[in-house]
Design an enzyme around this catalytic site. Structure first.
Site, mmCIF file in Angstrom:
data_model
loop_
_atom_site.group_PDB
_atom_site.id
_atom_site.type_symbol
_atom_site.label_atom_id
_atom_site.label_comp_id
_atom_site.label_asym_id
_atom_site.label_seq_id
_atom_site.Cartn_x
_atom_site.Cartn_y
_atom_site.Cartn_z
ATOM 1 N N LYS A 40 0.609 3.872 -2.194
ATOM 2 C CA LYS A 40 -0.123 5.081 -2.619
ATOM 3 C C LYS A 40 0.785 6.026 -3.403
ATOM 4 O O LYS A 40 0.962 7.198 -3.067
ATOM 5 C CB LYS A 40 -0.737 5.805 -1.425
ATOM 6 N N LEU A 41 1.349 5.505 -4.486
ATOM 7 C CA LEU A 41 2.321 6.272 -5.261
ATOM 8 C C LEU A 41 1.681 7.482 -5.949
ATOM 9 O O LEU A 41 0.564 7.409 -6.458
ATOM 10 C CB LEU A 41 2.966 5.385 -6.322
ATOM 11 N N GLN A 97 -12.640 6.343 10.566
ATOM 12 C CA GLN A 97 -13.219 6.159 9.246
ATOM 13 C C GLN A 97 -14.571 6.869 9.146
ATOM 14 O O GLN A 97 -15.348 6.868 10.111
ATOM 15 C CB GLN A 97 -13.408 4.670 8.941
ATOM 16 N N GLY A 107 -8.374 -3.958 9.586
ATOM 17 C CA GLY A 107 -7.257 -3.742 10.481
ATOM 18 C C GLY A 107 -7.630 -3.998 11.922
ATOM 19 O O GLY A 107 -7.651 -5.131 12.392
ATOM 20 N N ILE A 149 6.082 12.204 -10.510
ATOM 21 C CA ILE A 149 6.202 12.352 -11.959
ATOM 22 C C ILE A 149 6.269 10.960 -12.582
ATOM 23 O O ILE A 149 6.650 9.984 -11.923
ATOM 24 C CB ILE A 149 7.423 13.196 -12.348
ATOM 25 N N GLY A 150 5.913 10.882 -13.858
ATOM 26 C CA GLY A 150 5.793 9.586 -14.514
ATOM 27 C C GLY A 150 7.034 8.724 -14.427
ATOM 28 O O GLY A 150 6.947 7.519 -14.160
ATOM 29 N N ASN A 151 8.205 9.292 -14.658
ATOM 30 C CA ASN A 151 9.442 8.514 -14.652
ATOM 31 C C ASN A 151 9.676 7.850 -13.305
ATOM 32 O O ASN A 151 10.063 6.677 -13.224
ATOM 33 C CB ASN A 151 10.618 9.436 -14.992
ATOM 34 N N THR A 152 9.410 8.588 -12.223
ATOM 35 C CA THR A 152 9.607 8.047 -10.878
ATOM 36 C C THR A 152 8.595 6.952 -10.583
ATOM 37 O O THR A 152 8.935 5.905 -10.007
ATOM 38 C CB THR A 152 9.488 9.165 -9.828
ATOM 39 N N ASP A 170 0.836 -1.205 0.000
ATOM 40 C CA ASP A 170 0.000 0.000 0.000
ATOM 41 C C ASP A 170 0.870 1.254 0.000
ATOM 42 O O ASP A 170 0.922 2.000 0.977
ATOM 43 C CB ASP A 170 -0.933 -0.022 1.207
#
Length: 236
Positions: A65-66, A190, A210, A69-72, A63
């Site tokens: 959650k990237l 939540q 969880g 920028i596209g390259n990274t 998890d």
């Protein structure tokens, strides 16, 4: 059809790898799928634990959650795929990010999940973000369609939006739902929660749980009870 036990993902939201190992031992064979999020990933040995679980045949939900920028994003996804993770999260904000994640995944078995709207957010929070005039459900549907069009395997979405996601995509699209609380449980932090049975009935494919499991007196028994509820709901 995926077995009920494999549709339950236990969130290892604990501060140390030692805590995680202790919990995994207590859960035993009641669980086959684990989520490793930021708290554990950034602890000493967190990534190593993810690799060990994958090597042992357990399913790992990375998890991360990237969003970058596209390259990274592309290079990060490529490295995560090498770990052997089953699921990986990427924020759904723009098509460039999504396309980069798909390139990074390549021909691996890694399944990409788009983060739509965090389950602790409500309409007021979206207004604070400058997204006025949209409900969480509106945004979830739009972002699910973006992820689907980009070639993602599914999304993270509240169970309250699961049916809408399903209607906006297709029957094979994964809907992975956090914010699951068995009847009588505290909602905690939540905002959009649902019981396991109702979430499955609404169209969720996997449930992330969880505290109702990890803080139970008997985590294995709690996990088995939820898996039983999933199985009953899936055959209803």
């Amino acid at each position: 059809m995926t077995a009920a036990r494999d549709r339950l993902i236990v969130a290892l939201d604990v501060p140390t790898v030692e805590d995680a190992r202790s919990l995994i031992d207590r859960l035993g064979d009641s669980v086959s799928f684990y989520k490793i999020g930021h708290e554990l990933l950034f602890s000493d040995g967190g990534v190593r634990l993810a690799r060990e679980l994958a090597d042992a045949g357990r399913n790992v939900f990375f998890d991360a959650k990237l969003l970058d920028i596209g390259n990274t994003v592309e290079k990060s996804v490529r490295n995560i795929a090498k770990i052997g993770a089953s699921f990986l999260t990427v924020h759904v904000t723009d098509r460039k990010t999504l396309d980069a994640a798909v390139r990074g995944r390549g021909g691996s078995g890694l399944k990409l999940l788009g983060v739509t709207v965090m389950t602790n957010l409500d309409g007021d929070d979206l207004t604070d973000q400058g997204i006025a005039g949209h409900t969480p459900a509106d945004l979830v549907r739009h972002r699910a369609q973006m992820a689907h069009a980009a070639g993602f395997d599914g999304v993270i979405a509240s169970a309250q939006e699961a049916a809408d996601v399903r209607s906006a995509t297709d029957d094979n699209f994964l809907v992975v739902t956090p914010g699951i609380r068995p009847a009588g449980s505290d909602a905690g932090d939540q905002s959009r929660v649902m019981t396991p049975a109702k979430a499955i009935a609404a169209g969720a494919t996997h449930l992330v749980v969880g505290r109702p499991i990890t803080q139970a007196d008997d985590p294995a028994a709690a996990a088995r009870a939820i898996a039983h509820e999933i199985a009953a709901a899936a055959t209803a």
